[in-house]
Design an enzyme around this catalytic site. Structure first.
Site, PDB file in Angstrom:
ATOM      1  N   SER A 121       6.313  23.580 -13.767  1.00 38.97           N
ATOM      2  CA  SER A 121       5.857  22.220 -13.475  1.00 38.97           C
ATOM      3  C   SER A 121       4.736  22.207 -12.456  1.00 38.97           C
ATOM      4  CB  SER A 121       6.997  21.389 -12.876  1.00 38.97           C
ATOM      5  OG  SER A 121       8.138  21.469 -13.657  1.00 38.97           O
ATOM      6  N   HIS A 142       4.289  22.522 -21.002  1.00 40.21           N
ATOM      7  CA  HIS A 142       5.152  21.795 -20.067  1.00 40.21           C
ATOM      8  C   HIS A 142       5.844  20.637 -20.772  1.00 40.21           C
ATOM      9  CE1 HIS A 142       5.738  19.064 -16.419  1.00 40.21           C
ATOM     10  NE2 HIS A 142       6.624  20.022 -16.338  1.00 40.21           N
ATOM     11  N   GLU A 154       2.495  18.759 -21.966  1.00 39.39           N
ATOM     12  CA  GLU A 154       1.214  19.101 -21.339  1.00 39.39           C
ATOM     13  C   GLU A 154       0.909  20.564 -21.682  1.00 39.39           C
ATOM     14  OE1 GLU A 154       1.058  16.252 -17.364  1.00 39.39           O
ATOM     15  OE2 GLU A 154       2.308  18.036 -17.295  1.00 39.39           O
ATOM     16  N   ASN A 192       3.271  15.255 -13.191  1.00 37.45           N
ATOM     17  CA  ASN A 192       3.956  15.547 -11.932  1.00 37.45           C
ATOM     18  C   ASN A 192       3.064  15.295 -10.726  1.00 37.45           C
ATOM     19  OD1 ASN A 192       6.261  16.131 -13.257  1.00 37.45           O
ATOM     20  ND2 ASN A 192       6.143  18.339 -13.008  1.00 37.45           N
TER      21      ASN A 192
HETATM   22  N1  NAD Z   1      14.034  19.877 -14.391  1.00 40.46           N
HETATM   23  C1  NAD Z   1      12.989  19.253 -14.886  1.00 40.46           C
HETATM   24  O1  NAD Z   1      13.004  18.008 -14.982  1.00 40.46           O
HETATM   25  C2  NAD Z   1      11.786  20.024 -15.365  1.00 40.46           C
HETATM   26  C3  NAD Z   1      10.871  19.394 -16.221  1.00 40.46           C
HETATM   27  C4  NAD Z   1       9.803  20.137 -16.729  1.00 40.46           C
HETATM   28  C5  NAD Z   1       9.637  21.467 -16.357  1.00 40.46           C
HETATM   29  N2  NAD Z   1      10.542  22.041 -15.493  1.00 40.46           N
HETATM   30  C6  NAD Z   1      10.330  23.459 -15.178  1.00 40.46           C
HETATM   31  O2  NAD Z   1      11.190  24.220 -16.026  1.00 40.46           O
HETATM   32  C7  NAD Z   1      11.577  25.403 -15.361  1.00 40.46           C
HETATM   33  C8  NAD Z   1      13.101  25.468 -15.337  1.00 40.46           C
HETATM   34  O3  NAD Z   1      13.629  24.379 -14.576  1.00 40.46           O
HETATM   35  P1  NAD Z   1      15.106  23.831 -14.774  1.00 40.46           P
HETATM   36  O4  NAD Z   1      15.144  22.531 -14.090  1.00 40.46           O
HETATM   37  O5  NAD Z   1      15.466  23.925 -16.199  1.00 40.46           O
HETATM   38  O6  NAD Z   1      15.932  24.888 -13.916  1.00 40.46           O
HETATM   39  P2  NAD Z   1      17.506  25.216 -13.968  1.00 40.46           P
HETATM   40  O7  NAD Z   1      17.857  25.715 -12.644  1.00 40.46           O
HETATM   41  O8  NAD Z   1      18.243  24.049 -14.516  1.00 40.46           O
HETATM   42  O9  NAD Z   1      17.607  26.395 -15.057  1.00 40.46           O
HETATM   43  C9  NAD Z   1      17.060  27.664 -14.887  1.00 40.46           C
HETATM   44  C10 NAD Z   1      17.835  28.658 -15.756  1.00 40.46           C
HETATM   45  O10 NAD Z   1      17.193  29.924 -15.704  1.00 40.46           O
HETATM   46  C11 NAD Z   1      18.170  30.931 -15.714  1.00 40.46           C
HETATM   47  N3  NAD Z   1      17.608  32.181 -15.205  1.00 40.46           N
HETATM   48  C12 NAD Z   1      17.375  32.509 -13.914  1.00 40.46           C
HETATM   49  N4  NAD Z   1      16.858  33.764 -13.875  1.00 40.46           N
HETATM   50  C13 NAD Z   1      16.745  34.203 -15.132  1.00 40.46           C
HETATM   51  C14 NAD Z   1      16.313  35.432 -15.728  1.00 40.46           C
HETATM   52  N5  NAD Z   1      15.851  36.436 -14.983  1.00 40.46           N
HETATM   53  N6  NAD Z   1      16.350  35.556 -17.069  1.00 40.46           N
HETATM   54  C15 NAD Z   1      16.820  34.551 -17.838  1.00 40.46           C
HETATM   55  N7  NAD Z   1      17.250  33.382 -17.326  1.00 40.46           N
HETATM   56  C16 NAD Z   1      17.222  33.210 -15.996  1.00 40.46           C
HETATM   57  C17 NAD Z   1      19.281  30.340 -14.846  1.00 40.46           C
HETATM   58  O11 NAD Z   1      20.505  30.981 -15.126  1.00 40.46           O
HETATM   59  C18 NAD Z   1      19.270  28.856 -15.256  1.00 40.46           C
HETATM   60  O12 NAD Z   1      20.156  28.608 -16.309  1.00 40.46           O
HETATM   61  C19 NAD Z   1      10.964  25.351 -13.977  1.00 40.46           C
HETATM   62  O13 NAD Z   1       9.765  26.063 -14.001  1.00 40.46           O
HETATM   63  C20 NAD Z   1      10.696  23.871 -13.779  1.00 40.46           C
HETATM   64  O14 NAD Z   1       9.679  23.618 -12.883  1.00 40.46           O
HETATM   65  C21 NAD Z   1      11.619  21.353 -15.028  1.00 40.46           C
END
Ligand code: NAD
Length: 596
Positions: A121, A142, A154, A192
């Site tokens: 993000s 994204h 995005e 964002n």
């Molecule tokens: N939460 C949101 O609203 C949102 C929206 C768009 C983009 N993002 C982006 O998406 C990405 C993930 O965010 P999220 O909110 O889903 O996080 P999250 O914490 O909910 O999930 C992350 C997952 O990654 C896994 N993980 C960690 N290390 C790992 C590895 N080495 N190999 C495989 N899996 C691994 C974890 O076990 C966890 O299940 C981030 O870059 C975030 O910025 C988030």
């Protein structure tokens, strides 16, 4: 010919990853879904099952399609399972070093022609790409939360991303039924960059007890038509993820203080209050992962009993003024059964206001929303006067005269002499300090702000502004009156912009700055906010409706009072106002409306 993607990989099955898996599998694409451990994999699988089961229960997905969807997903622990996919999307936590490590590993495991994408993000896609030997095949894709629902993607190209990779990914987005905007690699991209300053500001309001979580969220939902309030959205995003995004944006985006995470966020993350995913964030949820909010110790008592708390009885209401707001407010009170005394500066004005109220009530009758008898009863409850003396026996006065402090102060001084003791005196000001008006009287404890939104008969929100001198009884009375009007009254402190304008206008101003910097177009920015965040209008559509002059004036007030450098009005906004491009009312603002 666009490249065919038959199998894609998703790394990390948390909030975003599990949703992204669903998006691909729903659109007939095989997915290899990868996690770091067996328990994490099971959690990801459970999220996917829960989401698709809900879709079936809501009649949005046939059972057979759900089963076929699940058959397309192959779950595995470890990146090695990704050896033959055409594209990988990484969705692991928002840490640069973690993402770089994963990309280096993906580079080793995946076929040389595979595209490697990140769902980051806020981190630099360029910095992630250089961890591989194929930066030209690295791109940002994204998605928005929840990925199966939100239409926007995005697509982030770096300076080295190959044009055919961008084209292939754009074609893929279209196949997924998404709308993409393609942009360069800048912190927070479009959505964002415009969203997180606002979210952080809302957390700051909550932290400083400026308003309750319920009131902050209700204000933005009801005042701006947003699908959810900022604190509920923080819980959905995940507070750990939100913290990392803010932190990165602060560091990458020019150290704008508005992105410096509010201290409370860090404390909540440390305490394990991560939002929905951990079952508790700003709100408490039925269980981890559940969208259902359950009451907790901060939940307000049921409105009836809370409102009974010292609220004074109101039967007769005075409304002073003859403009749009006064007219709407007279209608609102009369329809709700109050006796209303309208005071204007002359009987011709009273006649005009009376006509306007009649016209509006008649519209309700034509639309079948109001019975003729109720219209007549409402009109019968209003008496028209050109002298304040007729306010001697009202229980509440709502002032809605011109937005000039000297005029309002003089009026309140007169009200103080005329009105009986115990009357609540309310101003509808949207930008002046309520305390200034209160101190023009000898009874500042009885003075509140009642900030109605335009058009008052339609908009469900009223901001109840209490000054440092307002008594709890006066606040309770104002809130009870809002409830009796069928409106939601949110209580906040006496600061420029109250809740809604303080959170809304800096965001609009930021959108103008983004346009000014040529990062994106007005159309793409509007699309991004509507399709990525579910806003009813994009920022430029809204600015043209509100009026650029009005927006500039509010932004200037905010800047002057809060001295926040990031609130300085965008020069482009100033220039457009100077040029007379004020929005729809002059047929030209950010867009040309002359042919519409
Ligand atoms: N939460 C949101 O609203 C949102 C929206 C768009 C983009 N993002 C982006 O998406 C990405 C993930 O965010 P999220 O909110 O889903 O996080 P999250 O914490 O909910 O999930 C992350 C997952 O990654 C896994 N993980 C960690 N290390 C790992 C590895 N080495 N190999 C495989 N899996 C691994 C974890 O076990 C966890 O299940 C981030 O870059 C975030 O910025 C988030």
């Amino acid at each position: 010919m666009a490249r065919e993607f038959s199998t894609v990989g998703v790394v990390g099955l948390g909030t975003m990853g599990a949703g992204i898996v669903e998006v691909f599998a729903r659109n007939g694409i095989d997915v290899v879904a990868v996690e770091i451990s067996a328990p994490a994999l099971e959690r990801g699988r459970a999220t996917l099952t829960g989401s698709t089961d809900r879709a079936v229960a809501k009649g949005k997905l046939a059972e057979a399609d759900r089963d076929a969807l699940h058959e397309r997903v192959h779950f595995a622990v470890g990146l090695d399972a990704l050896h033959s996919v055409d594209l990988v999307i990484e969705a692991v936590p928002e840490h640069l070093d973690l993402k770089q490590r994963i990309f280096a590993e993906l580079d080793r495991v995946c076929r040389p022609e595979a595209i490697l994408a990140t769902n980051t993000s806020s981190l630099s896609v360029t910095e992630i790409s250089v961890a591989t030997s194929r930066p030209n095949q690295v791109i940002g894709i994204h998605f928005f939360n929840p990925a199966p629902v939100m239409k926007l993607v995005e697509v982030v190209r770096t300076v080295v991303t190959a044009p055919e990779v961008v084209a292939d990914v754009e074609a893929l987005c279209a196949r997924l039924g998404k709308v993409d905007v393609t942009i360069n690699d800048r912190a927070g991209f479009i959505a964002n960059a415009l969203l997180f300053g606002y979210l952080n500001h809302a957390v700051g309001m909550f932290e400083s007890h400026y308003a309750t979580r319920e009131d902050i969220d209700a204000a933005m939902k009801l005042g701006c038509g947003l699908p959810m309030g900022p604190l509920a959205l923080m819980d959905l995003i995940g507070l750990d993820t939100a913290y990392e995004i803010l932190d990165t944006m602060y560091r990458r985006g020019g150290r704008d203080r508005r992105h410096a995470p509010v201290p409370l966020l860090k404390q909540m993350v440390t305490a394990g209050l991560l939002g929905r995913k951990s079952g508790r964030g700003f709100y408490t949820y039925e269980r981890p992962g559940s969208p259902k909010v359950v009451p907790d110790e901060a939940t307000p008592l049921d409105t009836e009993s809370a409102l009974a708390d010292g609220a004074r009885a109101i039967t007769k209401v005075g409304v002073v003024g003859s403009g749009t707001m006064a007219t709407g407010i007279i209608e609102v009170f009369a329809k709700a059964g109050y006796e209303v005394v309208s005071v204007t500066r002359g009987m011709e004005k009273s006649a005009t206001v009376c006509e306007a109220v009649k016209t509006s009530l008649n519209k309700g009758v034509v639309r079948g929303k109001l019975a003729e008898a109720d219209r007549d009863a409402a009109l019968g409850r209003v008496s028209w006067s050109a002298t304040l003396d007729h306010l001697a026996d009202v229980d509440l006065v709502v002032e809605a005269v011109v937005e000039e402090l000297s005029v309002k102060k003089a009026l309140f001084a007169s009200l103080d002499e005329i009105c009986k003791p115990g009357v609540v005196l309310a101003t509808t000001t949207s930008s002046l300090p309520v305390i200034d008006v209160a101190m023009a009287t000898q009874r500042p404890a009885d003075v509140v702000g009642l900030h109605f939104f335009n058009p008052a008969p339609v908009m469900p929100l009223v901001e109840v502004v209490r000054t440092i001198r307002t008594s709890p009884e006066a606040t309770a009375t104002a809130r009870a009156v809002c409830a009796a009007l069928g409106k939601t009254g949110v209580v906040c402190g006496d600061r420029s912009g109250f809740i809604v304008n303080a959170l809304l206008f800096p965001y609009l101003n930021d959108a103008v700055k983004m346009l000014e910097a040529s990062y994106s177009t007005a159309d793409d920015i509007d699309h991004a906010m509507k399709l990525g965040c579910g806003y009813p209008m994009g920022p430029f559509e809204l600015l043209d409706v509100v009026g650029l002059d009005v927006s500039l004036a509010i932004q200037r007030e905010l800047y002057l009072e809060l001295r926040e450098p990031g609130f300085a009005p965008a020069p482009l906004l100033e220039h457009l106002v100077t040029a007379g491009y004020l929005g729809r009312k002059t047929r030209r603002g950010f867009r040309d409306h002359s042919h519409r």
